[in-house]
Motif scaffolding. Structure first.
Motif, PDB file in Angstrom:
ATOM      1  N   ARG A 236       1.246  -1.397   0.228  1.00  0.00           N
ATOM      2  CA  ARG A 236       0.288   0.161  -0.399  1.00  0.00           C
ATOM      3  C   ARG A 236       0.422   1.263  -0.251  1.00  0.00           C
ATOM      4  NH1 ARG A 236      -0.505   1.889   5.373  1.00  0.00           N
ATOM      5  NH2 ARG A 236       0.302   0.597   7.020  1.00  0.00           N
ATOM      6  N   VAL A 237       0.202   2.574  -0.453  1.00  0.00           N
ATOM      7  CA  VAL A 237       1.087   3.840  -0.408  1.00  0.00           C
ATOM      8  C   VAL A 237       0.711   4.888   0.800  1.00  0.00           C
ATOM      9  CG1 VAL A 237       1.691   3.389  -2.968  1.00  0.00           C
ATOM     10  CG2 VAL A 237      -0.424   4.349  -2.386  1.00  0.00           C
ATOM     11  N   GLU A 238       1.645   4.917   1.304  1.00  0.00           N
ATOM     12  CA  GLU A 238       0.417   6.676   1.960  1.00  0.00           C
ATOM     13  C   GLU A 238       1.192   7.863   1.191  1.00  0.00           C
ATOM     14  OE1 GLU A 238      -0.193   5.992   4.765  1.00  0.00           O
ATOM     15  OE2 GLU A 238       0.375   3.748   5.235  1.00  0.00           O
ATOM     16  N   SER A 239       0.855   9.070   1.931  1.00  0.00           N
ATOM     17  CA  SER A 239       1.068   9.849   1.235  1.00  0.00           C
ATOM     18  C   SER A 239       2.461  10.708   1.672  1.00  0.00           C
ATOM     19  CB  SER A 239      -0.035  11.173   2.180  1.00  0.00           C
ATOM     20  OG  SER A 239       0.429  12.394   1.934  1.00  0.00           O
ATOM     21  N   GLU A 240       2.767  11.132   0.349  1.00  0.00           N
ATOM     22  CA  GLU A 240       4.372  11.563   1.131  1.00  0.00           C
ATOM     23  C   GLU A 240       4.375  13.039   2.176  1.00  0.00           C
ATOM     24  OE1 GLU A 240       2.712  14.579  -2.228  1.00  0.00           O
ATOM     25  OE2 GLU A 240       2.930  13.167  -1.705  1.00  0.00           O
ATOM     26  N   LYS A 241       3.792  13.830   2.007  1.00  0.00           N
ATOM     27  CA  LYS A 241       3.434  14.910   3.093  1.00  0.00           C
ATOM     28  C   LYS A 241       4.206  14.861   4.264  1.00  0.00           C
ATOM     29  CE  LYS A 241      -0.854  16.846   0.911  1.00  0.00           C
ATOM     30  NZ  LYS A 241      -0.592  16.001  -0.262  1.00  0.00           N
ATOM     31  N   ARG A 242       4.197  13.428   4.651  1.00  0.00           N
ATOM     32  CA  ARG A 242       4.893  13.276   6.470  1.00  0.00           C
ATOM     33  C   ARG A 242       6.144  13.307   5.932  1.00  0.00           C
ATOM     34  NH1 ARG A 242       2.209   8.407   9.062  1.00  0.00           N
ATOM     35  NH2 ARG A 242       3.272   7.663   7.430  1.00  0.00           N
ATOM     36  N   LEU A 243       6.873  13.387   4.867  1.00  0.00           N
ATOM     37  CA  LEU A 243       8.271  13.038   4.607  1.00  0.00           C
ATOM     38  C   LEU A 243       8.854  13.673   4.692  1.00  0.00           C
ATOM     39  CD1 LEU A 243       8.597   9.954   2.189  1.00  0.00           C
ATOM     40  CD2 LEU A 243       8.163   9.923   4.294  1.00  0.00           C
ATOM     41  N   ASN A 244      10.203  13.844   5.232  1.00  0.00           N
ATOM     42  CA  ASN A 244      11.156  15.332   5.241  1.00  0.00           C
ATOM     43  C   ASN A 244      12.214  14.457   4.725  1.00  0.00           C
ATOM     44  OD1 ASN A 244      13.120  17.001   6.084  1.00  0.00           O
ATOM     45  ND2 ASN A 244      12.908  16.682   8.518  1.00  0.00           N
ATOM     46  N   PRO A 245      12.793  15.544   3.931  1.00  0.00           N
ATOM     47  CA  PRO A 245      13.232  15.105   2.686  1.00  0.00           C
ATOM     48  C   PRO A 245      14.959  15.260   3.362  1.00  0.00           C
ATOM     49  CG  PRO A 245      12.353  17.343   1.732  1.00  0.00           C
ATOM     50  CD  PRO A 245      11.969  17.236   3.347  1.00  0.00           C
TER      51      PRO A 245
END
Length: 95
Positions: free
Chosen positions: A30-39
């Motif tokens: 499954r996939v999650e939103s990228e909004k929580r990722l810190n580059p």
């Protein structure tokens, strides 16, 4: 003679089974939103394509703890593409 023919047929079937067996692949389920990722915590990424051994398409980011984070594919998603561009730029500057 019939025993040799039966043995050859059995051997052929075994070979076909090995040839068609799928190789185990580590896929995102499954996939999650990228909004929580810190580059700044990301170190690499890869692209998972549906039908290439996995059921769904995804962008797979790897963080500093070597954890795989499955997010939506980059196609049509500016946030994911921005993270990929960040990692590509970081990679170019370090090599």
């Amino acid at each position: 003679m019939a025993a040799k023919a039966a043995a050859l047929i059995l051997l052929g079937l075994i070979c076909v089974e090995f040839a068609t067996a799928q190789i185990a692949v580590d896929c995102c389920l499954r996939v999650e939103s990228e909004k929580r990722l810190n580059p700044r915590n990301l170190v690499s990424y890869s692209v998972q394509r549906a039908g290439m051994g996995c059921d769904i398409s995804a962008t797979v980011f790897v963080n500093r703890r070597n954890m795989k984070l499955c997010v939506v594919p980059a196609e049509g998603n500016a946030g994911v593409q921005k993270l990929i561009d960040f990692l590509e730029k970081k990679r170019r500057n370090h090599h």
